[in-house]
Design an enzyme around this catalytic site. Structure first.
Site, PDB file in Angstrom:
ATOM      1  N   ALA A   1      27.842 -31.439   3.709  1.00  0.00           N
ATOM      2  CA  ALA A   1      26.389 -31.575   3.858  1.00  0.00           C
ATOM      3  C   ALA A   1      26.022 -33.011   4.212  1.00  0.00           C
ATOM      4  O   ALA A   1      25.228 -33.260   5.123  1.00  0.00           O
ATOM      5  CB  ALA A   1      25.682 -31.142   2.577  1.00  0.00           C
TER       6      ALA A   1
ATOM      7  N   HIS B   1      34.960 -17.673 -10.320  1.00  0.00           N
ATOM      8  CA  HIS B   1      35.805 -16.932  -9.398  1.00  0.00           C
ATOM      9  C   HIS B   1      36.881 -16.241 -10.222  1.00  0.00           C
ATOM     10  O   HIS B   1      37.490 -16.868 -11.084  1.00  0.00           O
ATOM     11  CB  HIS B   1      36.421 -17.902  -8.389  1.00  0.00           C
ATOM     12  CG  HIS B   1      37.026 -17.234  -7.205  1.00  0.00           C
ATOM     13  ND1 HIS B   1      38.162 -16.473  -7.294  1.00  0.00           N
ATOM     14  CD2 HIS B   1      36.638 -17.204  -5.899  1.00  0.00           C
ATOM     15  CE1 HIS B   1      38.448 -16.008  -6.078  1.00  0.00           C
ATOM     16  NE2 HIS B   1      37.551 -16.427  -5.226  1.00  0.00           N
TER      17      HIS B   1
ATOM     18  N   LEU C   1      42.260 -22.263  -7.133  1.00  0.00           N
ATOM     19  CA  LEU C   1      41.777 -20.998  -6.600  1.00  0.00           C
ATOM     20  C   LEU C   1      42.837 -20.235  -5.822  1.00  0.00           C
ATOM     21  O   LEU C   1      43.553 -20.808  -5.014  1.00  0.00           O
ATOM     22  CB  LEU C   1      40.601 -21.299  -5.667  1.00  0.00           C
ATOM     23  CG  LEU C   1      39.640 -20.151  -5.509  1.00  0.00           C
ATOM     24  CD1 LEU C   1      38.887 -19.944  -6.798  1.00  0.00           C
ATOM     25  CD2 LEU C   1      38.684 -20.455  -4.390  1.00  0.00           C
TER      26      LEU C   1
ATOM     27  N   LEU D   1      29.995 -22.800   2.867  1.00  0.00           N
ATOM     28  CA  LEU D   1      30.151 -23.627   4.062  1.00  0.00           C
ATOM     29  C   LEU D   1      28.949 -23.478   4.987  1.00  0.00           C
ATOM     30  O   LEU D   1      28.515 -24.433   5.623  1.00  0.00           O
ATOM     31  CB  LEU D   1      31.459 -23.274   4.787  1.00  0.00           C
ATOM     32  CG  LEU D   1      32.747 -23.623   4.017  1.00  0.00           C
ATOM     33  CD1 LEU D   1      33.991 -23.207   4.797  1.00  0.00           C
ATOM     34  CD2 LEU D   1      32.819 -25.101   3.688  1.00  0.00           C
TER      35      LEU D   1
END
Lengths: 121, 232, 127, 576
Positions: free
Chosen positions: D15, D239, D249, D397
């Site tokens: 960002a 998650h 992850l 994203l």
């Protein structure tokens, strides 16, 4: 200190052997030049090469350096020009070492044998 | 298990020269070396200084010399290094403190090879086309995380910090072989210089050190071949 | 436009490229010449027999003179190129660099001239 | 030291860099990017799966379909106007990334390749659609690298390894920041017309997390200190498949390829909870199933994890389709995923909530959307809100790229319209005092122990399954820890690269964030998306179809609400 692997050792040996051979080349040019002073001078010098054990060892080392530098040089060229060469760089290092050692066996017998009383000829 | 961890320490503002501190820590064999450092820092010696962030090998912060080889501390497990470990900063850059080295020269070299797409034609409305085959040509070098493990494992770089180094060349490769890139004159000038790709001596330390498994030496070889074959 | 061409435009020369390439080419030739030389002088001939008469006999044919001249020039250029890179790697201070390269290139010149003269001008004396 | 720029971007992830790039394209605007890491270390680089955009390179697709999936995935807590903007601009943003040089994987025709991803469907839920644009399995890494490269090309000024200390606000107008040069400990003041916070998430409040050690919510809490409320902080995504104990992850793709979750007896327990979708139910749901199994003693060996089983897939699928997963599992667990079961547990992953902003990244202060002039936020630290109560895979994203871009563009306009606001007197006084206190306290509490206690408490009581009792207990613990924190002492007294000082400051932010998260979770007496209350197990649109806004006041936290913007999609039951 960095604990490099085969690639780093091959490079160190290549450099050291290269510098060694170049220095010998300088000496060799000088001793060959002595030929201009006639057979007495030249034969006197070459006898030192032949008779002194230390010079036989130096010659043996020189040949070892030339052999390793040549074989590892081939390894480098293969890596440089064959797109898959890099995959075999470790194997080729051991190959270059192996060939060097192999070629040094007869050389050793011929050059160093007389010092130890073997292979007299 | 108990591990003995010998760490090279140096704070240039107070120490005359580097020294080693030895720590003992109780960790699991499956812990990362980074966990050992964290355990020491958090529960024993808060002054121990190192970089770290993602802790799973994708950010590139914690490259350091572990038992003499450049590794990411978060990508090596204790059981793989044994219960004695020596940890030192990467070689070739100024030490800022303990395991933290000055990365500015590293990023300067990276910037010097113009690591960005140069294509002055107006872009189409949608994507520029690129075949999967062309895309594959530079796939390996897109993995770089700029951790500097390769550059600081490179003997020519240790002796001559002017060498742009493997990491910068990997990133030059990534654009040289991108079919969308058009002009790389400045890039080529730098990489074909004496302190450019020709200073690579195919030592392969970089390839062994890369935590992302990039064939670093081969990337530089591909650049050399391209420079040679394209010379006309 | 090719990369190398762009580099030339920017910098004027591709010296390091050609140096690198020459290194490989001379290396391949030396592989045969040098190993041949070692074989002939050290293995095939018992070294005790390498003496004035042996050299004189050898230099009676232009072939060996050419062989040795080629070997000398290739080995010298290959070796000096190698030394050049090594000095670049390890000698950082400008003044030392100037000194080291002066020594290297002078030595190379002197020894090459000496070697070439010997090979070209040698006249065997009866022993 | 004093610096003056037109724009300051704090944070160099996707960002921040996207915004900086927009600003850099205006030659008259001077921009600086401040980051506590080198830009290429930002956590955007850890994202694997892809970036969702309705390019339709393989099959028909439309931004409206993407919007619907986003809204439904977020359990209708999504502001639909923002979701529409995001899904529409995702398309042009992805093309822009490609023009920047991003090496997307390609179709045989040379177009950007796309693949399926959880929750992304065609024609409002009919069937899966190929929407996720990807670059091998390192899309986030590629986005980060590409944006950094472009910033170098456009000569953006970077202040790397500068820690944000404070925001400077003068009479309600944001006019600068205070930052610490980590290398030498010097305090710098950056004066600017527009400031963007793109400081990322705060997963490090939990014990098991996929987040980087640097993800500590600094920007979020510094904004809150200046009267900005924090929106929907109770919405934190877990998650389901993180590596046991490490939290690293393991991509959803593993279950997409047919991976199965098993409990201690080897049972495929998802059959009991979600008989049709099984292992591919949404993230929030699967995390809950695992938590339930563990709670009822069916975790592996009675411990707090279950198994991900890929052994029936064969070496081919594992090696070729899940190479990164295989690498992680081999490196960190020493396990061969082809033959062995992988121990996994839910891992704290993503903050749907954060600093409230409008669709141009302007920070808003209340339900009426009054802005703080000059102050912007984008990325995970911000809440637009496009993710609502549960974020869809690939949308993180999309969020950073689209709203980083929009914020940058709006900042450029703003800068051209306004003059510099004068700095208040001694803008760095607070920061200097804060640093001085931490550096001078001789003895006291250990930051590491407080952090460990906090992370365990948050994991135990404020994660997947929440109840009034647990939340209240956690609230008490956090209050105690905050007390202890006021007495925290550090060993390192150096100003030069003092990372212990930084870690201790980061802990302070984590404590405050935890407190606010718990406050939000306590008032939301319903279950929606990632926020599941065992004592209120169903969604309550009548009372809670609204955002929470938590303000820090001298008298403690104050909760207010903000309506959810609904345009096209009326809330319906969330079934897949």
């Amino acid at each position: 200190m960095y604990r490099g692997r085969e690639g780093m050792w091959s490079w160190i040996f290549h450099r050291v052997s290269g510098v060694g051979v170049l220095l010998f080349l300088f000496i060799h040019i000088v001793d060959t030049a002595l030929i201009g002073w006639g057979p007495d001078v030249y034969n006197a010098v070459t006898t030192i090469y032949h008779e002194w054990a230390i010079f036989r060892f130096l010659q043996f080392t020189l040949i070892a350096a030339v052999l390793y530098h040549s074989f590892n040089g081939v390894r480098i060229i293969v890596i440089d020009f064959w797109p898959k060469g890099f995959q075999y760089q470790r194997l080729m290092f051991y190959g270059a070492m192996g060939l060097t050692v192999l070629a040094l066996i007869p050389t050793g017998v011929l050059l160093l044998g007389p010092i130890f009383g073997i292979a007299e000829r | 298990m108990q591990v003995t961890c010998k760490i090279r320490r140096y704070n240039p503002t107070v120490d005359e020269k580097p020294y080693f501190s030895v720590y003992r820590a109780e960790v699991e064999p499956t812990d990362r070396v980074l966990d050992v450092l964290n355990t020491i820092k958090w529960y024993e010696d808060g002054t121990l200084t190192y970089r770290r962030s993602c802790a799973h090998g994708v950010c590139g912060s914690d490259a350091m010399r572990i038992n003499g080889r450049n590794r990411l501390a978060c990508k090596v497990l204790v059981r793989d290094v044994g219960n004695r470990m020596t940890i030192e900063p990467m070689m070739g850059f100024k030490v800022l403190r303990d395991l933290v080295v000055d990365m500015e020269p590293f990023f300067e070299k990276y910037k010097a090879v113009k690591p960005y797409l140069i294509n002055d034609e107006p872009a189409p409305v949608t994507e520029r086309l690129q075949s999967p085959e062309d895309r594959a040509k530079y796939d390996d070098t897109t993995k770089c995380i700029l951790c500097a493990a390769c550059t600081t494992s490179c003997p020519p770089f240790w002796s001559n910090p002017d060498f742009v180094g493997p990491a910068a060349l990997v990133n030059a490769h990534r654009f040289i072989f991108d079919s969308r890139d058009q002009r790389g004159a400045d890039r080529a000038a730098i990489i074909s210089d004496r302190d450019g790709v020709w200073r690579c001596r195919t030592v392969f330390n970089c390839t062994d050190a890369c935590p992302r498994g990039i064939q670093v030496t081969n990337a530089m070889e591909e650049v050399k071949r391209k420079l040679l074959y394209d010379r006309a | 436009m090719s990369l190398a061409r762009q580099a030339v435009e920017k910098r004027g020369t591709n010296f390091e490229l050609w140096s690198w390439y020459y290194f490989r080419i001379s290396g391949v030739l030396l592989l045969f010449l040098a190993l041949g030389h070692v074989y002939v002088m050290h293995i095939a001939t018992p070294i005790e027999e390498v003496n004035y008469a042996f050299v004189a006999a050898r230099y009676a044919t232009p072939f060996w003179r050419t062989y040795d001249a080629l070997l000398l020039l290739l080995a010298m250029s290959h070796g000096v190129n190698g030394m050049r890179l090594i000095l670049h790697d390890y000698i950082r201070a400008r003044s030392w660099r100037v000194f080291a390269f002066s020594v290297l290139y002078s030595a190379a010149l002197i020894f090459t001239v000496l070697g070439v003269l010997v090979i070209l001008t040698f006249q065997p004396q009866p022993s | 030291m004093y610096h003056r720029f037109d724009a300051i971007v704090v944070g160099a992830g996707g960002a921040g860099l996207m915004a900086a790039l927009q600003l850099a394209q205006h030659p008259g605007i001077r921009t600086a990017v401040i980051s506590k890491l080198y830009p290429s270390r930002s956590h955007t680089g850890a994202a694997q799966g892809g970036i969702g955009a309705a390019l339709g390179n393989h099959e028909e697709d439309h931004p409206e379909w993407h919007t619907f999936d986003t809204v439904k995935g977020g359990d209708y807590l999504v502001d639909q106007d923002a979701a529409e903007v995001m899904c529409r601009e995702a398309v042009e943003s992805v093309y822009e990334l490609e023009h920047f040089g991003l090496p997307f994987s390609r179709t045989p025709e040379g177009k950007i390749d796309q693949r399926r991803f959880g929750g992304h469907t065609r024609n409002f839920g009919e069937a899966p659609v190929r929407r996720s644009c990807f670059a091998a399995d390192r899309t986030g890494h590629m986005i980060l690298q590409t944006l950094y490269q472009q910033c170098i090309k456009h000569e953006v000024d970077f202040y790397s390894e500068y820690q944000l200390l404070d925001l400077i606000v003068n009479d309600g107008v944001c006019c600068g920041i205070v930052a610490l040069n980590i290398k030498d400990g010097e305090v710098h003041i950056f004066h600017a017309k527009a400031i963007l916070f793109a400081t990322g998430g705060f997963g490090r409040a939990w014990k098991i997390t996929s987040n980087a050690l640097s993800n500590t919510g600094d920007g979020v809490m510094i904004a809150a200190r200046h009267g900005v409320p924090l929106e929907d902080m109770e919405m934190y995504q877990f998650h389901p498949t993180g590596v046991y104990k490490l939290g690293i992850l393991l991509t959803e793709g593993a279950r997409g390829e047919g991976g199965i979750l098993r409990n201690d007896s080897g049972e495929r327990f998802t059959e009991r909870y979600a008989p049709t979708l099984l292992d591919l139910a949404p993230r929030d749901m699967v995390s809950r199933f695992i938590y339930q199994e563990v709670k009822e003693g069916r975790g592996i060996k009675g411990k707090d994890y279950v198994h991900l089983d890929l052994t029936h897939l064969g070496a081919d699928v594992v090696e070729n389709k899940l190479p990164d997963l295989a690498d992680f599992v081999r490196v960190y667990l020493g396990i061969d995923p082809v033959r062995e079961l992988i121990p996994i547990q839910p891992t704290a992953h993503y903050a749907m909530g954060g600093i409230p902003t409008d669709i141009d990244g302007r920070v808003v202060l209340n339900a009426e959307e009054d802005v703080m002039p000059g102050f912007y936020a984008a990325g995970e630290c911000a809440c637009v809100s496009v993710h609502g109560a549960n974020r869809l895979g690939t949308n993180s994203l999309v969020d950073i790229v689209v709203f980083g871009r929009r914020a940058g563009k709006h900042m450029a306009r703003h800068i051209q319209e306004v003059d510099f606001t004068e700095l208040p007197p001694k803008p760095d006084a607070f920061s200097r005092e804060q640093l001085g206190q931490l550096l001078s306290r001789e003895s006291g509490e250990s930051a590491a122990e407080i952090r460990q206690h906090l992370q365990e408490e948050m994991m135990d009581k404020v994660s997947v399954l929440r109840t009034e009792d647990k939340l209240k207990a956690a609230q008490k613990t956090v209050a105690q820890l905050k007390q202890a924190y006021t007495r925290v002492a550090i060993q390192d007294r150096q100003t030069w690269y003092n990372s212990e000082l930084l870690e201790t400051m980061e802990l302070g932010y984590l404590l405050d964030i935890s407190e606010i998260t718990i406050a939000g979770a306590l008032v939301r007496k319903e279950s929606r998306g990632a926020h599941y209350r065992d004592d209120y197990p169903s969604r309550d649109d009548a009372n809670f179809l609204k955002h929470t806004l938590v303000y820090g006041t001298p008298d403690g936290l104050m909760v207010r609400y903000k309506p959810v913007k609904i345009t096209k999609f009326e809330p319906k039951e969330r079934k897949y």
